[in-house]
Every structure is written in C-alpha cells, then in structure tokens.
Design an enzyme around this catalytic site. Structure first.
Site, mmCIF file in Angstrom:
data_model
loop_
_atom_site.group_PDB
_atom_site.id
_atom_site.type_symbol
_atom_site.label_atom_id
_atom_site.label_comp_id
_atom_site.label_asym_id
_atom_site.label_seq_id
_atom_site.Cartn_x
_atom_site.Cartn_y
_atom_site.Cartn_z
ATOM 1 N N GLY A 100 -2.524 3.918 3.070
ATOM 2 C CA GLY A 100 -3.526 3.680 2.168
ATOM 3 C C GLY A 100 -4.589 2.524 2.062
ATOM 4 N N SER A 104 0.794 -1.002 0.050
ATOM 5 C CA SER A 104 -0.041 -0.119 -0.178
ATOM 6 C C SER A 104 0.942 1.169 -0.179
ATOM 7 C CB SER A 104 -0.722 -0.222 1.234
ATOM 8 O OG SER A 104 0.044 0.194 2.297
ATOM 9 N N ASP A 105 0.347 2.239 -0.616
ATOM 10 C CA ASP A 105 0.963 3.518 -0.174
ATOM 11 C C ASP A 105 0.937 3.809 1.221
ATOM 12 O OD1 ASP A 105 2.221 6.032 -0.478
ATOM 13 O OD2 ASP A 105 1.077 6.636 -2.124
ATOM 14 N N TRP A 106 1.679 4.776 1.797
ATOM 15 C CA TRP A 106 1.585 4.768 3.332
ATOM 16 C C TRP A 106 0.346 5.349 3.796
ATOM 17 C CZ3 TRP A 106 5.147 1.991 1.536
ATOM 18 C CH2 TRP A 106 6.556 1.693 2.176
#
Length: 332
Positions: free
Chosen positions: A249, A245-247
């Site tokens: 996300g 995941s994006d941080w």
C-alpha cells in the site's frame, strides 16, 4: 470523619501509581532514545520496512529483534492450525464487548503460541454496501457498535502482551478497485461515520499499531495522507504506536514518509529502502521524521517485551478447549 483518611489514602495511592507509571514511561523513552543515538542511517532505514512478508528487520548488534506479524482478524491465519472464532460481523452481532474481549484474550494466546507478536486486526471499516466482499471481517454499519466491539477486541488481545493492528484507516469500504479507488468524503461524514471506531481503539484501548488502507481518501493515498495520519491519528488522538501499510500500500517514498507512514510492508521494502535513504540525505524527508518512525517502532517493540528477556512474556496456547468454548459462546 472516618471517610477522610480513606479518601486521602486512595488519592495518595492513585498519585503514587500515576507517578510510577510516568517514571516507567520516561525510562522507556530514555531507553529508546539511547538505541536511536547508537543507530546509523542504514540501521534506521532498515527498521521502517519488512525483512520479509511477516517480520521487521532486527538489529542484532543493538539487541533489537524483529517484530513478527500474523494475519487475522478472527483467527491467527499464519503458522498452521488454529481456532476459528466467529467473524467480525458475528462478534458485533453479540452486542457484547466483554465477550469479544474474551475472544481477544484467546486470540492473543494463539498468536503467541504460533510465535508472532502482532495480530493484524481488528477490521473496523464501516459496512456501507452489501457488495463489499469483506463485510464479514468488520463490525457492521453502526459507528457506535463498531467502536464498542473494537475496544473489547483490542483490550483483550493487548492484555496478554500481543499487539493489535486496527485496520484499515480509512474508508476501505469496497473490494472493487480497492487498490486505486479515490473515496470522496466530507470531513463531517468522515468523523461521524468512518473514524469513530478507530478513534475509540486509539483513545480507549491504546491499539499499538494502525494499518493504513490501500485506497485514496480525497485524492491522496491513505499511506500518504497527512490530514488523516499526522493531523488526526497522531496529532488529535495522540496515537503513540506505529502505522503499518496494508501489504503493497505504499506508492511513493517522500509523500508516504512525510504523510505519516511508519512501516512499509511486506518486505523487502520498495519505497522505504535506498530511495528513503536518498530522500533523507537530500533533505526532502527530514532526519527527525525518520527518527519518529523508528522511535514508534521501538516503542511498540518495548510494549511487546521484545527489548526484555523472553521469559517475561506470558505463555501461548493454540486451539485449546477453552478457546473453542469461548468461540461457541460467541457463536451462540
């Protein structure tokens, strides 16, 4: 007549090489399955979220170390001083995938030199508005050019045993409200404009990880988007690595787990923790789904050499004259 034996010899060598590669891949999968068979449910849950902001959970009892990631994409931002290469848009402006592959090699050496395993890049989102504050990180507005540059970047980095995280899947094309915006795109536009660079990075360069975007795509967060991640990325394209995941996300547990998200970052986990354990125990997330996530993370760990002796890894180096030279070549 002399050409017949030589052609046969080439065919035989190729066949033997492919067979050897298949044996190695099968051995790798058997080894991964062996580790999975020894894991408890708690072990598996621990592996799908970070231990801290930059590293996955190790399992020392099974000889599984953590995987350390570093922010990119045009330099290794973690761990102190390092070389700064031209930004993504500058790399694309070279129109030279071979030169970008040289940059990728240098980035890999610096990543390893700082003690990391995966570089969070390249960014291959298409530039669609001049007001996007991160256009500089990406490879421009043309899907074909972005694809060629992405392949060079990924091949360069991974040729030195460092993984890439091709990002942000998909349609992360603006900074304003990027954590919540719902991007509406029909399938033809998605496939012709927004996905080609990701597809090339997977199919041609075998990127080891893919980062899902913060935004929603057609009503679903990208971290929980079954059509985008399971159907296209893992199904149609045959992606064999893991999604990260994006941080921050990952917004829910069951939707993201069933939607194809493999690793929640940063750690400690918020959604892929005891909530995921409860979901597996209740059957709303199957044990096979969890096993697939862990298997993908272990596969990348194996590709990184993390399951082997540390001496097998190439040496790293940071901010060297050679790295500065390739940065100057690209800048010119």
């Amino acid at each position: 007549m002399n050409s017949i034996p030589s052609r046969f010899s080439l065919f035989l060598l190729l066949s033997l090489s492919l067979a050897a590669g298949n044996v190695r891949a099968a051995d790798q999968e058997d080894r991964i399955q062996g580790l999975l068979d020894q894991m408890t449910l708690d072990d598996k849950i621990s592996m799908v979220s970070g231990e801290d902001p930059w590293m996955t959970h190790p399992i020392p009892s099974l000889g599984i170390p953590g995987i350390k990631v570093a922010d990119g994409p045009h330099g290794v931002r973690n761990g102190g001083k390092g070389s700064c290469f031209p930004t993504g848009i500058g790399m694309a402006a070279t129109w030279n995938p071979d030169l970008v592959q040289r940059i990728g090699v240098a980035l890999a050496e610096e990543t390893r030199g700082k003690g990391f395993d995966i570089l969070l890049g390249p960014c291959v989102n298409i530039c669609r508005t001049p007001l996007n504050g991160r256009n500089f990180e990406a490879f421009g507005e043309d899907p074909y050019l972005a694809s060629r540059i992405a392949v060079g970047y990924v091949k360069g980095v991974q040729s030195r045993g460092i993984g890439t995280s091709t990002k942000h899947l998909a349609c992360n094309n603006q900074e304003r409200d990027r954590f919540t915006v719902d991007v509406k795109v029909d399938e033809r536009v998605l496939r012709e404009i927004y996905l080609p660079a990701f597809e090339a990075a997977v199919k041609e360069a075998d990127t080891w990880t893919v980062m899902t975007a913060h935004n929603k795509l057609n009503g679903l967060y990208c971290s929980a988007n079954d059509f985008l991640v399971n159907k296209i990325l893992k199904g149609e394209w045959g992606f064999r690595g893991f999604t990260v995941s994006d941080w921050g996300g990952v917004h829910d547990t069951v939707g993201a787990a069933n939607g194809g998200q493999d690793l929640e970052m940063p750690g400690p986990g918020v959604q892929f923790d005891v909530k995921l354990k409860n979901a597996v125990e209740s059957g709303t997330v199957s044990s096979n789904t969890l096993d697939d996530k862990v298997r993908r993370i272990l596969r990348v760990a194996s590709l990184l050499g993390k399951l082997d002796t540390p001496s097998a890894a190439p040496a790293g180096a940071g901010d060297t004259p050679a790295h500065r030279a390739v940065a100057r070549d690209a800048a010119r």
